[in-house]
Enzyme design. Structure first.
Site, PDB file in Angstrom:
ATOM      1  N   GLY A   1     -38.114   0.381  79.632  1.00  0.00           N
ATOM      2  CA  GLY A   1     -38.082   0.208  78.284  1.00  0.00           C
ATOM      3  C   GLY A   1     -38.866  -1.164  77.902  1.00  0.00           C
TER       4      GLY A   1
ATOM      5  N   PRO B   1     -39.624   1.338  84.830  1.00  0.00           N
ATOM      6  CA  PRO B   1     -40.490   1.376  83.746  1.00  0.00           C
ATOM      7  C   PRO B   1     -41.673   2.634  83.476  1.00  0.00           C
ATOM      8  CG  PRO B   1     -41.347  -0.154  85.447  1.00  0.00           C
ATOM      9  CD  PRO B   1     -39.863   0.428  85.829  1.00  0.00           C
TER      10      PRO B   1
ATOM     11  N   ARG C   1     -43.889   2.759  80.015  1.00  0.00           N
ATOM     12  CA  ARG C   1     -44.981   2.654  79.121  1.00  0.00           C
ATOM     13  C   ARG C   1     -45.792   1.403  79.554  1.00  0.00           C
ATOM     14  NH1 ARG C   1     -44.283   3.411  73.490  1.00  0.00           N
ATOM     15  NH2 ARG C   1     -41.973   3.504  73.828  1.00  0.00           N
TER      16      ARG C   1
ATOM     17  N   TYR D   1     -43.344   8.474  65.096  1.00  0.00           N
ATOM     18  CA  TYR D   1     -42.790   7.116  64.955  1.00  0.00           C
ATOM     19  C   TYR D   1     -43.075   6.189  64.056  1.00  0.00           C
ATOM     20  CZ  TYR D   1     -41.757   8.755  69.540  1.00  0.00           C
ATOM     21  OH  TYR D   1     -41.426   9.661  70.719  1.00  0.00           O
TER      22      TYR D   1
ATOM     23  N   CYS E   1     -53.402  21.192  60.213  1.00  0.00           N
ATOM     24  CA  CYS E   1     -52.972  21.564  58.731  1.00  0.00           C
ATOM     25  C   CYS E   1     -51.530  20.951  58.508  1.00  0.00           C
ATOM     26  CB  CYS E   1     -53.059  22.902  58.606  1.00  0.00           C
ATOM     27  SG  CYS E   1     -54.785  23.776  58.942  1.00  0.00           S
ATOM     28  N   GLU E   2     -51.429  19.701  58.422  1.00  0.00           N
ATOM     29  CA  GLU E   2     -50.292  18.894  57.984  1.00  0.00           C
ATOM     30  C   GLU E   2     -50.735  17.640  57.551  1.00  0.00           C
ATOM     31  OE1 GLU E   2     -46.851  19.664  59.593  1.00  0.00           O
ATOM     32  OE2 GLU E   2     -47.414  21.143  60.716  1.00  0.00           O
TER      33      GLU E   2
ATOM     34  N   TYR F   1     -47.063   8.242  76.844  1.00  0.00           N
ATOM     35  CA  TYR F   1     -46.518   9.033  75.804  1.00  0.00           C
ATOM     36  C   TYR F   1     -47.666   9.555  74.873  1.00  0.00           C
ATOM     37  CZ  TYR F   1     -42.584   7.028  77.516  1.00  0.00           C
ATOM     38  OH  TYR F   1     -41.500   6.658  78.379  1.00  0.00           O
TER      39      TYR F   1
HETATM   40  N1  LLP Z   1     -35.703   5.428  82.086  1.00  0.00           N
HETATM   41  C1  LLP Z   1     -35.213   6.562  81.404  1.00  0.00           C
HETATM   42  C2  LLP Z   1     -33.822   6.809  81.552  1.00  0.00           C
HETATM   43  C3  LLP Z   1     -35.777   6.765  79.973  1.00  0.00           C
HETATM   44  O1  LLP Z   1     -35.201   7.477  78.917  1.00  0.00           O
HETATM   45  C4  LLP Z   1     -37.037   6.157  79.619  1.00  0.00           C
HETATM   46  C5  LLP Z   1     -37.869   6.604  78.494  1.00  0.00           C
HETATM   47  C6  LLP Z   1     -37.646   5.418  80.581  1.00  0.00           C
HETATM   48  C7  LLP Z   1     -37.092   4.984  81.862  1.00  0.00           C
HETATM   49  C8  LLP Z   1     -39.041   4.828  80.557  1.00  0.00           C
HETATM   50  O2  LLP Z   1     -39.110   4.018  79.305  1.00  0.00           O
HETATM   51  P1  LLP Z   1     -40.391   3.005  79.101  1.00  0.00           P
HETATM   52  O3  LLP Z   1     -40.487   2.127  80.138  1.00  0.00           O
HETATM   53  O4  LLP Z   1     -41.611   3.987  79.018  1.00  0.00           O
HETATM   54  O5  LLP Z   1     -39.948   2.637  77.702  1.00  0.00           O
HETATM   55  N2  LLP Z   1     -41.935   9.072  73.251  1.00  0.00           N
HETATM   56  C9  LLP Z   1     -41.773   7.674  73.109  1.00  0.00           C
HETATM   57  C10 LLP Z   1     -40.875   6.747  74.378  1.00  0.00           C
HETATM   58  C11 LLP Z   1     -39.461   7.668  74.570  1.00  0.00           C
HETATM   59  C12 LLP Z   1     -39.045   6.819  75.841  1.00  0.00           C
HETATM   60  C13 LLP Z   1     -37.785   7.676  76.384  1.00  0.00           C
HETATM   61  N3  LLP Z   1     -37.219   7.237  77.431  1.00  0.00           N
HETATM   62  C14 LLP Z   1     -42.732   6.959  72.384  1.00  0.00           C
HETATM   63  O6  LLP Z   1     -43.909   7.314  72.510  1.00  0.00           O
HETATM   64  O7  LLP Z   1     -42.754   5.566  71.975  1.00  0.00           O
END
Ligand code: LLP
Length: 430
Positions: free
Chosen positions: A252, A290, A292, A332, A358-359, A386
């Site tokens: 996250g 992690p 992102r 988002y 087309c949106e 993502y």
């Molecule tokens: N672990 C779990 C259980 C998760 O659900 C997620 C992301 C991560 C790790 C990795 O999180 P990160 O480090 O990538 O923040 N599509 C959205 C983000 C959805 C994240 C879902 N879960 C976007 O484009 O902002």
């Protein structure tokens, strides 16, 4: 005379202007667009490895063993997984499909944690047979199903209970996961009972506790709050006889899209490890997941301007990438920087950068001041996470190509999808 490379774009290591030409490592964005066409996702190998290395560095030198598990969902291209596997990373998966990708890329199932709120019995079986290290369980019924599947497989499933610590991560509601109104995790007041109950299930073994409070989080404070609640639960579980070997802090950590200043992996992990130590848990194993922050700022989406169109209300740049290629802006209202492959002089106009789908929601950026001509190539920055992972075939559009740049070399790590591939498995009626 060759102009010296200017400093990298803020938050984007290895992506910089050399004079007026944007480069990904040593390769110009214009050359990439010419060779591979547009839209194309381009990733910098050095940027991915640098981000992964920062986590390795943050994990070193602490008495707490830290297991690094890349969240595959952020970018699941095999070459990306391969780079991380080679650096010793394990993986966080949410489906059997992601597990198969990890194995195909050379990852070891023994370093895989299986997350997700809705695992199917078939995926559980696949993961058990492959030998994943842990299932992060999100409900009593899921635990019961896993116990049954493990019995059928003749195995013992190692599990962690993912708890919902009910903290506000201060992020977009769609990507916040740690509030009690979210579907994720086990409620705090049910977690201890479930830990006790797990001892009665012969084919699961409780080994850990997990939490994940959301994504694109820009400060450490909500993690510390979540950790305190998690540790309270560990203490309560252990008073009742459970033994918790590892604590999964989730993923996250945010990245810089425009002007955010999230903590570095070191600035994120150090206070969490200090809190663990202060509360007497310094020798437990820690896991982090992690996604992102490993790949986000390592990637750009290259797109070409098809038409400039001005109405009495607005200036539009219609480009060849749409919401099917990059859905984050419209889903988002996410802001990602858009910069030209070649900077030109002239009068800037404020453009909405929109796609061909087309949106009306098909936009990549709004109100951006740019000097543009038709045919110009643009780069949507911070698209490594993502981006391609969420791309679709809406409007029968093949998904973009993916290219990895390594110094002055380029590797096509996924060709552009052809229309024939899109309907190859469809059948005409007799
Ligand atoms: N672990 C779990 C259980 C998760 O659900 C997620 C992301 C991560 C790790 C990795 O999180 P990160 O480090 O990538 O923040 N599509 C959205 C983000 C959805 C994240 C879902 N879960 C976007 O484009 O902002």
């Amino acid at each position: 005379m060759k102009t010296l490379a200017q400093p990298t774009l803020p938050g984007h290591p290895h992506i910089a202007y050399d004079g007026d030409s944007l480069r990904i490592e040593q390769v110009s964005a214009s050359a990439l667009a010419a060779s591979f066409g547009t839209p194309t996702y381009v990733y910098s190998r050095a940027a991915i490895e640098q981000a992964a290395q920062q986590y390795l560095h943050a994990a070193q030198g602490s008495p707490t063993p830290v297991a690094l598990r890349y969240a595959v969902k952020a970018n699941s291209n095999l070459a990306v997984l391969q780079l991380l596997a080679r650096m010793g990373w394990g993986f966080d998966i949410v489906s059997g499909g992601e597990l198969q990708r990890v194995l195909a890329a050379g990852g070891a199932a023994g370093n895989v944690v299986f997350s997700g709120v809705g695992k199917t019995a078939a995926d559980m079986r696949l993961a058990l047979d492959a030998g994943v290290e842990c299932f992060n369980i999100e409900s009593p019924n899921e635990l019961a199903v896993l116990d049954r599947v493990a019995q059928q497989a003749g195995r013992i499933a190692r599990v962690a209970l993912r708890v919902n610590p009910d903290v506000d991560a201060g992020t977009h509601p769609y990507i916040s996961t740690g509030l009690k109104t979210n579907k994720f995790g086990i409620a705090q007041d049910q977690a201890v009972d479930l830990a006790v109950h797990s001892a009665l299930l012969p084919h699961v073994r409780l080994v850990g506790i997990a939490s994940h409070i959301g994504s694109q989080i820009a400060s450490v404070a909500p993690y510390l709050d979540a950790l305190d609640r998690v540790l309270d639960l560990v203490q309560a579980m252990e008073r009742k006889g459970a033994q918790i070997e590892h604590i999964d802090l989730g993923g996250g950590l945010g990245i810089r899209y425009t002007d955010e200043t999230p903590p570095t992996p070191q600035e994120w992990l150090a206070p969490l490890l200090a809190r663990l130590a202060a509360r007497g848990f310094g020798h437990r194993r820690v896991m982090v997941e992690p996604g992102r922050s490993i790949v986000g700022n390592a990637g750009v989406l290259l797109t070409q301007t098809l038409f400039l169109k001005s109405t009495p209300a607005k200036h539009f740049a219609v480009v060849d990438a749409g919401m099917n290629d990059l859905i984050r802006p419209t889903l988002y209202e996410a802001e990602q920087a858009v910069v030209p492959a070649e900077r030109r002089r002239g009068m800037a106009l404020r453009y909405d950068i929109v796609g061909p789908v087309c949106e009306s929601g098909d936009w990549l950026a709004r109100d951006r001041s740019l000097v543009l001509a038709e045919g110009d190539v643009l780069a949507v920055l911070s698209s490594g996470a993502y981006g391609m992972a969420m791309a679709s075939n809406y409007n029968s559009r093949g998904r973009p190509a993916e290219v990895l740049v390594d110094g002055d070399k380029t590797h096509l790590i996924r060709p552009r999808e052809t229309v024939e591939q899109l309907y190859a498995s469809e059948r005409l009626l007799p």
